[in-house]
Design a protein around this motif. Structure first.
Motif, mmCIF file in Angstrom:
data_model
loop_
_atom_site.group_PDB
_atom_site.id
_atom_site.type_symbol
_atom_site.label_atom_id
_atom_site.label_comp_id
_atom_site.label_asym_id
_atom_site.label_seq_id
_atom_site.Cartn_x
_atom_site.Cartn_y
_atom_site.Cartn_z
ATOM 1 N N SER A 201 100.577 33.617 20.663
ATOM 2 C CA SER A 201 100.995 34.982 20.988
ATOM 3 C C SER A 201 101.014 35.203 22.501
ATOM 4 O O SER A 201 101.906 35.871 23.034
ATOM 5 N N LEU A 202 100.037 34.633 23.211
ATOM 6 C CA LEU A 202 100.015 34.730 24.669
ATOM 7 C C LEU A 202 101.180 33.961 25.285
ATOM 8 O O LEU A 202 101.818 34.425 26.237
ATOM 9 N N LYS A 203 101.474 32.794 24.720
ATOM 10 C CA LYS A 203 102.578 31.984 25.216
ATOM 11 C C LYS A 203 103.907 32.717 25.062
ATOM 12 O O LYS A 203 104.731 32.753 25.983
ATOM 13 N N LEU A 204 104.117 33.320 23.900
ATOM 14 C CA LEU A 204 105.363 34.048 23.647
ATOM 15 C C LEU A 204 105.448 35.313 24.490
ATOM 16 O O LEU A 204 106.539 35.690 24.950
ATOM 17 N N ALA A 205 104.297 35.991 24.690
ATOM 18 C CA ALA A 205 104.291 37.192 25.529
ATOM 19 C C ALA A 205 104.669 36.842 26.959
ATOM 20 O O ALA A 205 105.429 37.563 27.622
ATOM 21 N N ASP A 206 104.172 35.709 27.445
ATOM 22 C CA ASP A 206 104.509 35.277 28.803
ATOM 23 C C ASP A 206 105.993 34.930 28.914
ATOM 24 O O ASP A 206 106.650 35.274 29.895
ATOM 25 N N LYS A 207 106.530 34.256 27.893
ATOM 26 C CA LYS A 207 107.955 33.919 27.885
ATOM 27 C C LYS A 207 108.817 35.187 27.924
ATOM 28 O O LYS A 207 109.786 35.262 28.677
ATOM 29 N N LYS A 208 108.431 36.171 27.133
ATOM 30 C CA LYS A 208 109.171 37.427 27.086
ATOM 31 C C LYS A 208 109.121 38.139 28.435
ATOM 32 O O LYS A 208 110.131 38.676 28.914
ATOM 33 N N LEU A 209 107.935 38.141 29.038
ATOM 34 C CA LEU A 209 107.783 38.806 30.336
ATOM 35 C C LEU A 209 108.606 38.104 31.406
ATOM 36 O O LEU A 209 109.259 38.768 32.227
#
Length: 425
Positions: free
Chosen positions: A412-420
């Motif tokens: 979830s952190l990895k995907l949140a960073d990608k989105k940001l």
């Protein structure tokens, strides 16, 4: 098992060496994975029919995916449909086999001369292979996967996706390794595949995990191996030899059901000083339930009724069920210290702190007399997690949920960073 209601099966979408994939006309986004009775080795250089293999493989895969899903791993598996088929989410498959190794054996030794069989990898060793039968599935580097720029179901496989699959493979291996250890079996290595869900564009564990997917050594002894390597090693395929291979596959399919069973029972008993703390305690109970741990709430005050507190303690000590006590008491916490001083079971303080006096009240949970070993965890969810970590030492199903939760938090952190990062461009 008896077949489920008839499905309206559409066209064949794909066919591999050991299975066929069919669309489901009335259930868009889902497919039927039908196993075959065929067994192969060396990219089908050797192949034979093994009566009953489809049912054995389907049973094994269904149990493995159920274990992983109940742990919290995202998979394409939906449910077992019949003895030889299961329903799954329709995925576009990423053409990479992800191999995770705990023990050096097989092709690894050929590619790494000088390494002795049995060398133990800590941490586990990860390898990737491009699915290309004509070239014997060549080993690929991470850079080759990135440069391939695979685009599946609208998702381009970049660094984020490769990292997620790499991390997921390790977690999936460790969960199955922990589960097989309960049967005194060493999971030596394993290969898995991922797909992109065509509906959600989410990467999920897909394909199958059966006795073709791993090396499994009872008691860590290669001479007792129960996996497909026995078939690969046959000098001559005879009816007697195939019966031996089949018996091994049946042995695995029967044992794999046991991986879904708890090896130990336990419970959390939450003691609250008054019902004003109930909302705080309900958060603990909800979190315990997510780990599959029974949680009981009781009301008692160590200050106002110490005899009753000790009677309740004795009630849960006397039935032999492993117990973790959580003491929830505001203001002056007498519950945790009194419990810790009078039981050998673990005690966790989880005081419901208030804005006015919380900074002062917490010291009654932190500053203990000598000889007391209760810990203090302020978050109700974290106190349940701590209790789960205690039970996870002896219950693999609790441990598996903890391991999957770690993975899911990381993803979830990895995907949140990608989105940001995408928004910042």
């Amino acid at each position: 098992m008896a077949s489920s209601p008839e499905l309206k099966i559409g066209k064949q979408l794909n066919e591999g060496k050991t299975k066929q994939i069919f669309e489901l006309v009335d259930q868009p986004g889902l497919v039927l994975v039908q196993s075959k009775d065929q067994i192969t080795a060396g990219n089908a250089v050797r192949k034979d029919q093994m009566e009953g293999k489809a049912a054995i493989a389907n049973k094994t895969t269904s149990c493995v995916f159920k274990l992983l899903q109940e742990s919290g791993i995202k998979t394409a598996f939906v449910k077992q449909h019949s003895d030889t088929a299961f329903i799954a989410a329709h995925c576009e498959m990423i053409p990479i086999e992800w191999v995770c190794r705990r023990v050096a054996t097989g092709s690894f030794l050929k590619r790494n001369p000088g390494v002795k069989e049995g060398y133990r990898f800590t941490p586990v060793k990860m390898e990737m292979f491009f699915k290309d039968d004509a070239n014997n599935d060549p080993q690929w580097s991470e850079e080759q996967i990135l440069e391939a720029k695979f685009n599946l179901a609208g998702l381009t496989i970049g660094q984020c996706e490769v990292d997620i699959m790499n991390r997921s493979t390790v977690a999936i291996f460790e969960i199955l390794e922990k589960a097989w250890a309960t049967q005194n079996c060493t999971l030596v290595d394993m290969k898995i595949e991922f797909g992109v869900n065509v509906k959600t564009q989410e990467i999920v564990l897909a394909d199958v995990i059966d006795n073709d997917s791993w090396r499994l050594w009872p008691a860590g002894d290669r001479s007792q191996q129960k996996d497909k390597q026995v078939y690969r090693d046959l000098k001559e395929v005879t009816p007697e030899a195939m019966q031996m291979v089949k018996r091994n596959f049946e042995w695995v399919s029967e044992r794999v059901k046991l991986l879904l069973e708890h090896q130990a029972s336990g419970r959390v008993v939450v003691l609250m000083g008054s019902t004003s703390d109930l909302a705080h305690c309900e958060k603990i109970r909800k979190a315990c339930t997510s780990y599959g741990i029974p949680c009981i709430l009781r009301v008692t005050s160590a200050h106002k009724g110490p005899d009753e507190t000790l009677r309740i303690k004795a009630e849960y000590e006397g039935d032999g069920v492993p117990t973790v006590f959580v003491a929830v008491a505001g203001r002056s916490n007498g519950l945790g210290p009194v419990m810790s001083g009078n039981t050998a079971y673990p005690v966790i303080n989880c005081p419901p702190l208030t804005p006015d006096w919380g900074a002062q009240d917490v010291w009654s949970s932190l500053r203990m007399p000598s000889g007391l070993g209760c810990s203090t965890v302020l978050s109700p969810e974290a106190s349940a997690q701590f209790a789960a970590q205690i039970f996870g030492l002896t219950d693999h199903l609790v441990w598996c949920k903890l391991r999957a939760s770690m993975l899911n938090t990381w993803v979830s952190l990895k995907l949140a960073d990608k989105k940001l990062q995408a928004c910042s461009l």
